[in-house]
Design an enzyme around this catalytic site. Structure first.
Site, PDB file in Angstrom:
ATOM      1  N   GLU A   8      49.873  44.730  40.071  1.00  0.00           N
ATOM      2  CA  GLU A   8      50.602  44.570  38.813  1.00  0.00           C
ATOM      3  C   GLU A   8      52.105  44.692  38.975  1.00  0.00           C
ATOM      4  O   GLU A   8      52.868  43.897  38.427  1.00  0.00           O
ATOM      5  CB  GLU A   8      50.106  45.576  37.760  1.00  0.00           C
ATOM      6  CG  GLU A   8      48.773  45.201  37.101  1.00  0.00           C
ATOM      7  CD  GLU A   8      47.561  45.615  37.898  1.00  0.00           C
ATOM      8  OE1 GLU A   8      47.743  46.201  38.992  1.00  0.00           O
ATOM      9  OE2 GLU A   8      46.423  45.356  37.443  1.00  0.00           O
ATOM     10  N   HIS A  19      41.271  53.369  29.711  1.00  0.00           N
ATOM     11  CA  HIS A  19      41.163  51.962  29.328  1.00  0.00           C
ATOM     12  C   HIS A  19      41.290  51.747  27.819  1.00  0.00           C
ATOM     13  O   HIS A  19      40.914  50.699  27.308  1.00  0.00           O
ATOM     14  CB  HIS A  19      39.811  51.384  29.767  1.00  0.00           C
ATOM     15  CG  HIS A  19      39.719  51.052  31.224  1.00  0.00           C
ATOM     16  ND1 HIS A  19      39.716  52.010  32.199  1.00  0.00           N
ATOM     17  CD2 HIS A  19      39.628  49.866  31.866  1.00  0.00           C
ATOM     18  CE1 HIS A  19      39.606  51.421  33.385  1.00  0.00           C
ATOM     19  NE2 HIS A  19      39.560  50.128  33.205  1.00  0.00           N
TER      20      HIS A  19
HETATM   21  C1  TPP Z   1      45.376  48.462  37.885  1.00  0.00           C
HETATM   22  C2  TPP Z   1      44.145  47.782  37.462  1.00  0.00           C
HETATM   23  N1  TPP Z   1      44.145  46.445  37.359  1.00  0.00           N
HETATM   24  C3  TPP Z   1      43.033  45.802  36.962  1.00  0.00           C
HETATM   25  C4  TPP Z   1      41.897  46.499  36.662  1.00  0.00           C
HETATM   26  C5  TPP Z   1      40.653  45.755  36.218  1.00  0.00           C
HETATM   27  N2  TPP Z   1      39.685  45.785  37.302  1.00  0.00           N
HETATM   28  C6  TPP Z   1      38.770  46.756  37.364  1.00  0.00           C
HETATM   29  S1  TPP Z   1      37.883  46.667  38.739  1.00  0.00           S
HETATM   30  C7  TPP Z   1      38.676  45.317  39.288  1.00  0.00           C
HETATM   31  C8  TPP Z   1      38.298  44.714  40.606  1.00  0.00           C
HETATM   32  C9  TPP Z   1      38.435  45.676  41.718  1.00  0.00           C
HETATM   33  O1  TPP Z   1      37.795  45.213  42.855  1.00  0.00           O
HETATM   34  P1  TPP Z   1      37.617  46.090  44.157  1.00  0.00           P
HETATM   35  O2  TPP Z   1      38.812  46.952  44.353  1.00  0.00           O
HETATM   36  O3  TPP Z   1      37.260  45.179  45.253  1.00  0.00           O
HETATM   37  O4  TPP Z   1      36.426  47.073  43.832  1.00  0.00           O
HETATM   38  P2  TPP Z   1      34.905  46.713  43.500  1.00  0.00           P
HETATM   39  O5  TPP Z   1      34.840  46.540  42.032  1.00  0.00           O
HETATM   40  O6  TPP Z   1      34.531  45.506  44.254  1.00  0.00           O
HETATM   41  O7  TPP Z   1      34.117  47.923  43.908  1.00  0.00           O
HETATM   42  C10 TPP Z   1      39.639  44.930  38.367  1.00  0.00           C
HETATM   43  C11 TPP Z   1      40.514  43.764  38.499  1.00  0.00           C
HETATM   44  C12 TPP Z   1      41.954  47.906  36.742  1.00  0.00           C
HETATM   45  N3  TPP Z   1      40.898  48.662  36.433  1.00  0.00           N
HETATM   46  N4  TPP Z   1      43.073  48.521  37.163  1.00  0.00           N
END
Ligand code: TPP
Ligand code: MG
Lengths: 362, 326
Positions: B60, B129
């Protein structure tokens, strides 16, 4: 069972060598099986709870990634610290949080690990040194570094192990934290649960370099581990934690795994970002529970009957957890204002919505 | 008039502005291949291609700063935050770079950039959230803040925001995306920033609000009607610039006001509005103004507590009764 063991041992020396190679006893291997079965059944129960509206909000399941939880947390000591993101139910279980407390938290009930106020993404248990449950991608990485700082500050022999998803390595905080951990030689283990996707984005679309390179610029040793092979994970983390608690400094682990479900309960399992076929194949070839089952069966350490018993037990524990959660009352209205502040000062006003700062609120 | 969802209205605004101006591009997490986490950018990748509809890493701070730099150099970025909860990671670039650039450079670098995404609470998403973020942005001079509550406002205001030469925090609502409403067919339907809208007319009391809370206010107004109380519901639509004239006008008419907002009370938007009303219309008030806000606590997960924490139509009715001394 002992009989089957000896019989089969002869027929597949190679597989039982896996135990010897990793220095894992038959007993321990069976325990890991038991753990992973519990994680699987527990998450399925949570899935069910979500489908019938008992669980709300975002709910991210760990199904397919269980070996990472059992294989990295089980070798740790009780006084080691574990922190994670929002896909953390099974990791909490692995660190010793009671299934009832986790399920009750998912249900938003009083007996949940956070009294129902945290929910699926915010499981905490200070006694178990399970440090949460964090919802902002990458946000936990500096926090775990701070825990490692405390360990060094106090001269303790524990470690701070933190999980993050593959997408979290693109956050600035990750890089800042790793640099500091290296500079100050902190006892931190950074584990990327590399399931290849962040939501619907393949890692390869958001990084030009391989995961194994991410910590290299900071002078942190990087390790790549098969996150579907619980025996390999266990042996690896057992040895790694031992080194780190004796001064080896921070470590980075690319734990290669795969998520069998959608990103959260409200996202599709497959779609434009990954094919149905890809998921099917992963389930067939990379299911950590099936892999361990095959190894142990071929080694004669496990038979079908025992497996079924274990599975029945896992289902029962999960069912009991759901029953427990169901029976637990929702938090009372007094909980709304409780624990906003650790201290209600005698002077000055703390709350500003005209509601009373009653004693019982804190 | 066409009936469409809030989501479709935003999608149309983006499409039209991208057709109109080749310098407009959209960047954010999951905006392209996934059509947006909330499907606001559905179909845009196909139409405008990868150069203009861009999936970002989860970075971000990085992509927000990238947008600010691109705006300095002449493009008109639309930066999508999956939700404004995640924009806390990026707020440094919004406040320290975007909001001050024009001033620091003595007008050499206008900042035509839009930061958009949902703000506020949805259902049971818990503390990290479920935050109403508008106050953080309206606090800073140099940043405009827009909070549409209906499909028509979403479309008209987004188009205005994209054309504006200042940074605009454009705040939507997750629970609004499926909300349907009439949107003028006019192919250049733009609502200027800084114009409030009277969403319900009555003469007894003014309920002033913004964003998705207009629906809570309207619900309260309808219930109050049955009780013989007629409320003005004034939707600010933009918090900066603020339509102070419209606020003073309704207060002069009713002499009693309630401010309703989704977020916390302390130094909230309502605090600012109430302060200004007493400065500019003190003699017209027959009762102290009351604010209705989220409970002054982080959002709890448990369903029952979440209901207690959120401002509701009943809270508004209670407040209205108080200012009417009923
Ligand atoms: C700073 C932030 N940006 C966006 C999100 C929304 N979001 C939640 S999980 C996620 C994907 C994360 O993927 P990863 O780090 O690979 O973990 P996984 O879900 O695959 O375990 C996103 C974009 C968030 N929670 N926090
Ligand atoms: Mg991932």
């Amino acid at each position: 069972m002992a009989e089957t063991k000896t019989k089969a041992k002869k027929s597949s020396r190679k597989k039982s060598d896996a135990l010897a190679e990793h220095g894992i006893s038959e007993e321990l291997a069976l325990e890991l099986m038991r753990d992973m079965l519990l994680y699987r059944r527990f998450e399925e129960k949570a899935e069910e709870g979500y489908a019938i509206g008992k669980i709300g909000g975002f709910c991210h399941l760990h199904i397919g990634q269980e070996a990472g939880a059992a294989g990295s947390i089980k070798p740790l000591r009780d006084d080691d610290y574990v922190m994670s993101a929002y896909r953390e139910h099974t990791q909490a279980l692995a660190k010793g949080v009671h299934p009832n407390a986790v399920m009750a938290e998912l249900y938003g009930r009083k007996d949940g690990s956070s009294g129902g106020k945290g929910g699926s993404m915010h499981i905490f248990d200070a006694d178990c040194r399970f440090m949460g449950g964090h919802g902002i991608v990458g946000g936990q990485v500096p926090l775990a570094t701070g825990i490692a700082w405390k360990i060094k500050y106090r001269g303790e022999e524990t470690v701070s192990l933190v999980f993050m998803g593959d997408a979290a390595v693109n956050q600035g905080g990750f890089h800042e934290a790793l640099n500091m951990a290296a500079v100050w030689n902190l006892p931190a283990i950074y584990v990327v649960e590399n399931n290849e996707y962040g939501m619907g984005t393949a890692f390869s679309r958001v990084s030009r370099t391989d995961m194994s390179t991410k910590a290299v610029p900071y002078g942190i040793p990087s390790h790549t581990v098969d996150g579907q092979d619980v025996l390999a994970c266990y042996a690896f983390f057992r040895d790694l934690a031992d080194k780190v608690r004796h001064g080896a400094g921070p470590q980075f682990v690319d734990l290669q795994t795969y998520r069998f479900r959608g990103h959260s309960m409200s996202d599709p399992v497959s779609g434009t970002y990954r094919s149905v076929e890809e998921v099917r194949q992963a389930k067939e070839e990379r299911d950590p529970i099936a892999l361990l089952r095959d190894t142990l069966m071929e080694a004669g350490v496990l038979d079908q009957e025992t497996l079924e018993e274990m599975d029945a037990e896992a289902r029962q524990v999960s069912l009991d957890a759901a029953d427990f959660a169901e029976a637990s009352p929702p938090p009372g209205p007094e909980a709304l204002y409780a624990n906003v502040w650790a201290e209600i000062n005698p002077n000055g006003r703390l709350f500003f919505d005209g509601r009373p700062e009653s004693e019982e609120a804190n | 008039m066409a009936v469409m969802t809030y989501r479709e209205a935003l999608n149309e605004a983006l499409r039209e502005e991208m057709e109109r101006d080749p310098d407009v591009f959209l960047m954010g997490e999951e905006v392209a291949e996934y059509d947006g986490a909330y499907k606001v950018s559905k179909g845009l990748l196909e139409e405008f291609g990868e150069q203009r509809i861009v999936d970002s890493p989860i970075s971000e701070l990085g992509f927000t700063g990238l947008g600010v730099g691109a705006a300095m150099a002449g493009l008109r970025p639309v930066i999508e935050f999956m939700t404004f909860n995640f924009a806390f990671l990026a707020i440094d670039q919004v406040i320290n770079s975007a909001a001050k650039m024009y001033y620091m450079s003595e007008g050499q670098f206008p900042m035509p950039i839009v930061f958009r995404g949902p703000t506020g609470a949805a259902l049971q998403l818990s503390a990290q959230h479920s935050q109403a973020c508008e106050t953080y942005y309206s606090h800073a001079p140099g940043c405009k803040v827009v909070t549409p509550g209906t499909p028509a406002d979403a479309k008209g205001l987004l188009k205005a925001a994209i054309r504006d030469n200042d940074p605009v925090a454009f705040m939507e609502g997750e629970s609004l995306y499926n909300f349907k409403g009439e949107v003028p067919d006019d192919d250049d339907f733009v609502i200027p920033l800084g114009v409030a809208d009277l969403k319900h007319e009555g003469g007894d009391v003014s309920i002033i609000t913004h964003g998705k809370m207009i629906h809570v206010a309207l619900q309260a107004a309808q219930k109050l009607e049955k009780d013989g109380i007629h409320a003005d519901v004034l939707d600010l639509r933009t918090i900066r610039p603020l339509d102070m004239d419209a606020i003073v006008e309704t207060v002069k008419k009713t002499n009693r006001a309630v401010y309703l907002e989704e977020g916390w009370p302390y130094a909230g938007t309502g605090a600012q509005i109430v302060s200004m009303i007493q400065e500019e219309a003190f003699d017209h008030l027959d009762a102290p103004i009351i604010r209705v806000t989220q409970a002054d606590v982080p959002m709890p997960y448990a369903k029952n507590l979440e209901i207690l924490a959120k401002p509701s139509a009943n809270h508004v009715i209670e407040a209205v009764n108080k200012v009417l001394y009923r």
